[in-house]
Design a protein around this motif. Structure first.
Motif, PDB file in Angstrom:
ATOM      1  N   LEU A  72     -29.833  -0.836  -0.562  1.00  0.00           N
ATOM      2  CA  LEU A  72     -30.693   0.317  -0.263  1.00  0.00           C
ATOM      3  C   LEU A  72     -29.945   1.335   0.584  1.00  0.00           C
ATOM      4  N   VAL A  73     -29.124   0.843   1.505  1.00  0.00           N
ATOM      5  CA  VAL A  73     -28.408   1.789   2.372  1.00  0.00           C
ATOM      6  C   VAL A  73     -27.423   2.580   1.526  1.00  0.00           C
ATOM      7  N   MET A  74     -26.749   1.870   0.586  1.00  0.00           N
ATOM      8  CA  MET A  74     -25.834   2.613  -0.297  1.00  0.00           C
ATOM      9  C   MET A  74     -26.605   3.715  -1.017  1.00  0.00           C
ATOM     10  N   LEU A  75     -27.823   3.325  -1.474  1.00  0.00           N
ATOM     11  CA  LEU A  75     -28.612   4.296  -2.243  1.00  0.00           C
ATOM     12  C   LEU A  75     -28.955   5.497  -1.377  1.00  0.00           C
ATOM     13  N   LEU A  76     -29.361   5.187  -0.116  1.00  0.00           N
ATOM     14  CA  LEU A  76     -29.886   6.258   0.733  1.00  0.00           C
ATOM     15  C   LEU A  76     -28.766   7.068   1.373  1.00  0.00           C
ATOM     16  N   LYS A  77     -27.521   6.548   1.306  1.00  0.00           N
ATOM     17  CA  LYS A  77     -26.445   7.172   2.094  1.00  0.00           C
ATOM     18  C   LYS A  77     -26.276   8.644   1.719  1.00  0.00           C
ATOM     19  N   GLU A  78     -26.269   8.947   0.418  1.00  0.00           N
ATOM     20  CA  GLU A  78     -25.942  10.331   0.046  1.00  0.00           C
ATOM     21  C   GLU A  78     -27.026  11.266   0.533  1.00  0.00           C
ATOM     22  N   GLN A  79     -28.327  10.969   0.152  1.00  0.00           N
ATOM     23  CA  GLN A  79     -29.349  11.966   0.504  1.00  0.00           C
ATOM     24  C   GLN A  79     -29.575  12.008   2.001  1.00  0.00           C
ATOM     25  N   LYS A  80     -29.919  10.827   2.527  1.00  0.00           N
ATOM     26  CA  LYS A  80     -30.431  10.849   3.907  1.00  0.00           C
ATOM     27  C   LYS A  80     -29.673   9.788   4.708  1.00  0.00           C
ATOM     28  N   SER A  81     -28.524  10.136   5.292  1.00  0.00           N
ATOM     29  CA  SER A  81     -27.776   9.085   6.005  1.00  0.00           C
ATOM     30  C   SER A  81     -28.551   8.633   7.235  1.00  0.00           C
ATOM     31  N   SER A  82     -29.402   9.501   7.785  1.00  0.00           N
ATOM     32  CA  SER A  82     -30.119   9.076   9.000  1.00  0.00           C
ATOM     33  C   SER A  82     -31.082   7.948   8.679  1.00  0.00           C
ATOM     34  N   VAL A  83     -31.760   8.064   7.526  1.00  0.00           N
ATOM     35  CA  VAL A  83     -32.703   6.992   7.175  1.00  0.00           C
ATOM     36  C   VAL A  83     -31.933   5.708   6.888  1.00  0.00           C
ATOM     37  N   ALA A  84     -30.753   5.858   6.270  1.00  0.00           N
ATOM     38  CA  ALA A  84     -29.949   4.659   5.988  1.00  0.00           C
ATOM     39  C   ALA A  84     -29.581   3.963   7.296  1.00  0.00           C
TER      40      ALA A  84
END
Lengths: 130, 69
Positions: free
Chosen positions: A14-26
């Protein structure tokens, strides 16, 4: 054990997925998973610590030392947890400051033990005044 | 303990993805400041969830490692 591995792997995907759009949420997700895994382990840890405490109290060692050791372990764990997370977020400076704080606090807590050791050592040495 | 965490992990990831998506969509539509608001609200919601878990973690650590004075 499998649960921990499963949670860890899901979180990394999930963190890989979220890294591009929203690194803060990751980043928040990694913090959350770190806490969740430790919360899962804390029951086993408390069981181990109770066993150690029982042994220590049986051998009637002074309980103050055992408690300070426990506190030192706790401080070490929290400092390492926080510094790893901030290092992960790219803040190396903050991570090193947290580690520095942890070390100093541990040293501060170890003072009574150190003084006790030094006193016993001095007592052993047949000083000329005595 | 484990069951809850999996749901919350997916919820955080879902809200994160939703915010990102909404942000880009709203920007296309021209409502830039509305997109900022949505991003902020979503982020605060996630922050609240993570903060509650961290506080329970620290409370547990205090209990286990005898931190009470």
């Amino acid at each position: 054990m499998l649960q921990i591995v499963g949670i860890g792997l899901i979180a990394t995907f999930l963190v890989m997925l979220l890294k591009e759009q929203k690194s803060s949420v990751a980043f928040l997700l990694t913090v959350f998973v770190g806490c969740a895994i430790f919360l899962f382990l804390i029951d086993q840890i408390s069981a181990i610590l109770h066993m150690l405490q029982k042994i220590a109290s049986d051998t009637n060692i002074n309980m103050v030392y055992f408690e300070t050791i426990l506190k030192i372990i706790g401080i070490a764990y929290i400092a390492e947890f926080a510094s790893q997370i901030s290092k992960d977020a790219g803040q190396g400076a903050i991570a090193s400051k947290i580690e520095l704080g942890g070390k100093i606090l541990i040293l501060a807590m170890a003072i009574p033990i150190l003084t006790a050791i030094i006193e016993t050592v001095i007592g052993l040495i047949p000083s000329s005044r005595g | 303990m484990m069951g809850i965490d999996v749901d919350v992990i997916f919820k955080i990831a879902g809200v994160g993805m939703a915010i990102a998506l909404l942000h880009t969509v709203l920007e296309q539509m021209g409502k830039k400041e509305f997109a900022q608001w949505i991003t902020l609200i979503g982020f605060i919601y996630i922050l609240f969830m993570v903060a509650s878990v961290i506080s329970s973690l620290f409370q547990k650590i205090k209990d286990v490692f005898l931190f009470q004075r």
